[in-house]
Design an enzyme around this catalytic site. Structure first.
Site, PDB file in Angstrom:
ATOM      1  N   GLU A 144       0.821  -1.204   0.000  1.00 52.61           N
ATOM      2  CA  GLU A 144       0.000   0.000   0.000  1.00 52.61           C
ATOM      3  C   GLU A 144       0.858   1.258   0.000  1.00 52.61           C
ATOM      4  OE1 GLU A 144      -3.838  -2.016   2.206  1.00 52.61           O
ATOM      5  OE2 GLU A 144      -2.675  -0.560   3.317  1.00 52.61           O
ATOM      6  N   CYS A 164       3.585   8.445   1.477  1.00 54.42           N
ATOM      7  CA  CYS A 164       4.102   7.491   2.450  1.00 54.42           C
ATOM      8  C   CYS A 164       4.265   6.170   1.696  1.00 54.42           C
ATOM      9  CB  CYS A 164       3.065   7.390   3.575  1.00 54.42           C
ATOM     10  SG  CYS A 164       3.455   6.191   4.838  1.00 54.42           S
ATOM     11  N   CYS A 175       6.252  -7.138   6.935  1.00 52.68           N
ATOM     12  CA  CYS A 175       7.334  -6.683   7.805  1.00 52.68           C
ATOM     13  C   CYS A 175       7.655  -7.791   8.796  1.00 52.68           C
ATOM     14  CB  CYS A 175       6.905  -5.431   8.573  1.00 52.68           C
ATOM     15  SG  CYS A 175       8.251  -4.693   9.540  1.00 52.68           S
ATOM     16  N   CYS A 199       6.034  -5.739  15.515  1.00 57.57           N
ATOM     17  CA  CYS A 199       5.500  -4.836  16.532  1.00 57.57           C
ATOM     18  C   CYS A 199       3.994  -5.131  16.639  1.00 57.57           C
ATOM     19  CB  CYS A 199       5.722  -3.373  16.146  1.00 57.57           C
ATOM     20  SG  CYS A 199       7.466  -2.983  15.829  1.00 57.57           S
ATOM     21  N   CYS A 222       1.079  -2.810  15.265  1.00 51.95           N
ATOM     22  CA  CYS A 222       1.142  -2.383  13.869  1.00 51.95           C
ATOM     23  C   CYS A 222       0.517  -3.452  12.969  1.00 51.95           C
ATOM     24  CB  CYS A 222       2.602  -2.153  13.478  1.00 51.95           C
ATOM     25  SG  CYS A 222       2.856  -1.852  11.720  1.00 51.95           S
ATOM     26  N   GLY A 258       6.653  -2.200   6.039  1.00 58.40           N
ATOM     27  CA  GLY A 258       8.030  -2.689   6.019  1.00 58.40           C
ATOM     28  C   GLY A 258       8.995  -1.899   6.871  1.00 58.40           C
ATOM     29  N   GLU A 259      10.166  -2.484   7.067  1.00 57.34           N
ATOM     30  CA  GLU A 259      11.237  -1.838   7.826  1.00 57.34           C
ATOM     31  C   GLU A 259      12.313  -1.405   6.821  1.00 57.34           C
ATOM     32  OE1 GLU A 259      12.090  -0.549  10.679  1.00 57.34           O
ATOM     33  OE2 GLU A 259      14.091  -0.264   9.848  1.00 57.34           O
ATOM     34  N   SER A 282      12.076   6.039   8.182  1.00 54.09           N
ATOM     35  CA  SER A 282      11.666   5.703   9.550  1.00 54.09           C
ATOM     36  C   SER A 282      12.144   4.297   9.888  1.00 54.09           C
ATOM     37  CB  SER A 282      10.136   5.782   9.641  1.00 54.09           C
ATOM     38  OG  SER A 282       9.696   5.526  10.949  1.00 54.09           O
ATOM     39  N   SER A 289      11.251   4.990  15.633  1.00 51.26           N
ATOM     40  CA  SER A 289       9.982   4.631  16.280  1.00 51.26           C
ATOM     41  C   SER A 289      10.278   4.153  17.692  1.00 51.26           C
ATOM     42  CB  SER A 289       9.287   3.543  15.464  1.00 51.26           C
ATOM     43  OG  SER A 289       9.070   4.019  14.163  1.00 51.26           O
ATOM     44  N   LEU A 290      10.249   5.082  18.625  1.00 52.38           N
ATOM     45  CA  LEU A 290      10.695   4.756  19.984  1.00 52.38           C
ATOM     46  C   LEU A 290       9.559   4.124  20.801  1.00 52.38           C
ATOM     47  CD1 LEU A 290      13.298   5.056  21.727  1.00 52.38           C
ATOM     48  CD2 LEU A 290      12.267   7.139  22.671  1.00 52.38           C
ATOM     49  N   HIS A 291       8.491   4.847  21.004  1.00 53.76           N
ATOM     50  CA  HIS A 291       7.261   4.366  21.658  1.00 53.76           C
ATOM     51  C   HIS A 291       7.395   4.008  23.132  1.00 53.76           C
ATOM     52  CE1 HIS A 291       5.731   4.510  17.661  1.00 53.76           C
ATOM     53  NE2 HIS A 291       6.278   3.386  17.253  1.00 53.76           N
ATOM     54  N   ASN A 331      -3.337   4.262  16.328  1.00 56.24           N
ATOM     55  CA  ASN A 331      -4.502   3.947  15.492  1.00 56.24           C
ATOM     56  C   ASN A 331      -4.942   2.524  15.765  1.00 56.24           C
ATOM     57  OD1 ASN A 331      -4.819   6.376  13.870  1.00 56.24           O
ATOM     58  ND2 ASN A 331      -2.764   5.885  13.172  1.00 56.24           N
ATOM     59  N   CYS A 345      -1.207   5.727  10.105  1.00 54.18           N
ATOM     60  CA  CYS A 345       0.028   5.075  10.544  1.00 54.18           C
ATOM     61  C   CYS A 345      -0.241   3.705  11.131  1.00 54.18           C
ATOM     62  CB  CYS A 345       0.704   5.902  11.635  1.00 54.18           C
ATOM     63  SG  CYS A 345       1.268   7.463  11.061  1.00 54.18           S
TER      64      CYS A 345
HETATM   65  N1  SAH Z   1       9.197   0.018  10.174  1.00 52.87           N
HETATM   66  C1  SAH Z   1       9.352   1.448  10.218  1.00 52.87           C
HETATM   67  C2  SAH Z   1       8.377   2.211   9.357  1.00 52.87           C
HETATM   68  C3  SAH Z   1       6.962   1.749   9.296  1.00 52.87           C
HETATM   69  S1  SAH Z   1       5.662   2.357  10.256  1.00 52.87           S
HETATM   70  C4  SAH Z   1       9.268   1.917  11.636  1.00 52.87           C
HETATM   71  O1  SAH Z   1       8.930   1.139  12.510  1.00 52.87           O
HETATM   72  O2  SAH Z   1       9.580   3.074  11.885  1.00 52.87           O
HETATM   73  C5  SAH Z   1       5.701   4.067  10.420  1.00 52.87           C
HETATM   74  C6  SAH Z   1       5.344   4.516  11.835  1.00 52.87           C
HETATM   75  O3  SAH Z   1       4.015   4.121  12.224  1.00 52.87           O
HETATM   76  C7  SAH Z   1       6.273   3.914  12.890  1.00 52.87           C
HETATM   77  O4  SAH Z   1       6.649   4.936  13.779  1.00 52.87           O
HETATM   78  C8  SAH Z   1       5.378   2.913  13.586  1.00 52.87           C
HETATM   79  O5  SAH Z   1       5.816   2.596  14.874  1.00 52.87           O
HETATM   80  C9  SAH Z   1       4.057   3.634  13.557  1.00 52.87           C
HETATM   81  N2  SAH Z   1       2.907   2.779  13.835  1.00 52.87           N
HETATM   82  C10 SAH Z   1       2.789   1.457  13.631  1.00 52.87           C
HETATM   83  N3  SAH Z   1       1.566   1.022  14.021  1.00 52.87           N
HETATM   84  C11 SAH Z   1       0.906   2.107  14.473  1.00 52.87           C
HETATM   85  C12 SAH Z   1      -0.406   2.304  14.976  1.00 52.87           C
HETATM   86  N4  SAH Z   1      -1.255   1.315  15.076  1.00 52.87           N
HETATM   87  N5  SAH Z   1      -0.748   3.559  15.334  1.00 52.87           N
HETATM   88  C13 SAH Z   1       0.113   4.594  15.208  1.00 52.87           C
HETATM   89  N6  SAH Z   1       1.352   4.468  14.716  1.00 52.87           N
HETATM   90  C14 SAH Z   1       1.750   3.235  14.355  1.00 52.87           C
END
Ligand code: SAH
Length: 367
Positions: free
Chosen positions: A95, A108, A115, A119, A122, A165-166, A195, A218-220, A294, A337
């Site tokens: 996508e 994007c 991937c 995570c 995601c 993807g990563e 990212s 993507s720290l979180h 999301n 996202c």
């Molecule tokens: N693999 C890469 C890029 C893909 S996702 C990465 O992890 O950075 C792009 C961003 O969306 C990342 O910061 C990811 O953590 C975030 N993301 C993934 N699932 C999400 C969700 N359900 N809600 C909000 N952000 C999300």
């Protein structure tokens, strides 16, 4: 490198300018210019480049066909967000999302089909890994977005590698795509953001490529226990190592890394999380981007409500960290996202791309 890596090297956007020069050996030089203009200025497929003689067009089209076949297209936010679902020549689906803002647009792009980073929050991570994308498959997504932006009276100005993807796991193809975006497509390096989930060795390599691209991490979570729960690869590359990578990136490129933080209700949105994050952000010389989580099918937790996000952002700034709150786009078409899963309502031909598995629910720390 994936065993499928060379499956789809046949996109007309795969060969570089030098490679096309060799491929068109024997043709007058202006044919190359016509082809190049057609592909990159007018975003045409070889077959449609009417300045080229029919026989040459056919010869090129026989060898080079676009890799992306449209399977579905959806629009949201009054046409300001557009999502495409593409099928690749060997079957996987990816996508791409285009977002219009005031006559400028951001695309994007996906860097892999699926991937492997797993995570849990995601949708792509929930579905698992299929394969790397080729340079042509990445560029074609941008070309499609450029075409659409022009049609919508806008201009494609930014590219973010935040789709499926990563990107740092498909390092060579992604870096080559970034270079081609700069030289061939004409996107400014500073308007491109890669990212990553935090693949430290590749973050260091990217810092030393001599590119001025943005890097998002993507720290979180700002402590290793919670981060390993949310982003499993943290076990291999823990937060202290990532902080070093961010500092190195800043030192080498002059650009601050942005720390992505999907705000998850009751999981990483407490005062103590803000306090930990502020320390990490300051140590990393980084900027924080907050976004509500999301909803995705395989994860039970919801996003933090807006007022609590605003309070969290204030707490960060009070502690000397830079933070911005990002707006959501395309939630209703699963284009936001983390929602990209290679499936679309009504177009999923019996094959369920999102594999639900028992959610690994992190402790809610409900005190
Ligand atoms: N693999 C890469 C890029 C893909 S996702 C990465 O992890 O950075 C792009 C961003 O969306 C990342 O910061 C990811 O953590 C975030 N993301 C993934 N699932 C999400 C969700 N359900 N809600 C909000 N952000 C999300």
């Amino acid at each position: 490198m994936s065993e499928h890596d060379d499956v789809s090297g046949s996109s007309p956007w795969t060969p570089s300018h030098d490679e096309w020069t060799a491929l068109l050996d024997g043709e007058p030089k202006y044919r190359l210019d016509q082809l190049w203009r057609g592909l990159y200025q007018e975003q045409l497929e070889p077959e449609q480049i009417s300045t080229l003689p029919k026989s040459l067009r056919h010869r090129i089209a026989e060898q080079f066909t676009p890799s992306l076949t449209l399977s579905a297209r959806q629009a949201a936010d009054n046409g300001k967000t557009i999502k495409w679902l593409w099928t690749l020549p060997d079957g996987p689906r990816i996508e791409t999302v285009l977002m219009h803002y005031d006559r400028r647009s951001t695309v994007c792009v996906s860097s892999q089909a699926g991937c492997a980073m797993a995570c849990g929050f995601c949708a792509t991570g929930q579905a698992g890994y299929e394969r790397h994308l080729s340079v042509g498959e990445i560029l074609e997504q941008v070309v499609a977005a450029q075409r659409q932006a022009t049609e919508d009276d806008s201009r494609l100005s930014n590219v973010v590698f935040m789709g499926m993807g990563e990107p740092m796991a498909n390092y060579d193809k992604v870096v080559e795509s970034v270079r081609r975006l700069i030289t061939d497509v004409g996107i400014g390096a500073r308007k491109i953001t890669v990212s990553t989930v935090g693949l430290a060795p590749q973050m260091r390599r990217l810092a030393d490529e001599g590119l001025q691209v943005g890097l998002a991490l993507s720290l979180h979570a700002a402590n290793d226990d919670l981060r390993t729960e949310l982003v499993p690869v943290n076990k291999r590359h823990p937060i202290d190592e990532l902080i070093d990578c961010c500092r190195h990136y800043k030192q080498s490129t002059g650009r601050r890394v942005s720390l992505e933080w999907a705000m998850i209700d009751g999981v990483n949105d407490r005062d103590s999380d803000a306090d930990e994050l502020a320390i990490v952000a300051r140590r990393a010389h980084a900027h924080v981007n907050l976004i509500p989580l999301n909803p995705t099918p395989g994860w039970p937790t919801v996003g933090t409500p807006p007022d609590r996000i605003a309070a969290f952002a204030r707490r960060l700034t009070d502690r000397g960290a830079n933070a911005t709150v990002r707006a959501n786009r395309g939630t209703d078409i699963d284009a936001a996202c983390g929602q990209l899963a290679g499936a679309a309502a009504g177009t999923n031909t019996g094959q369920q791309a999102v594999t639900l598995r028992p959610p690994r629910r992190p402790d809610k720390h409900s005190t």
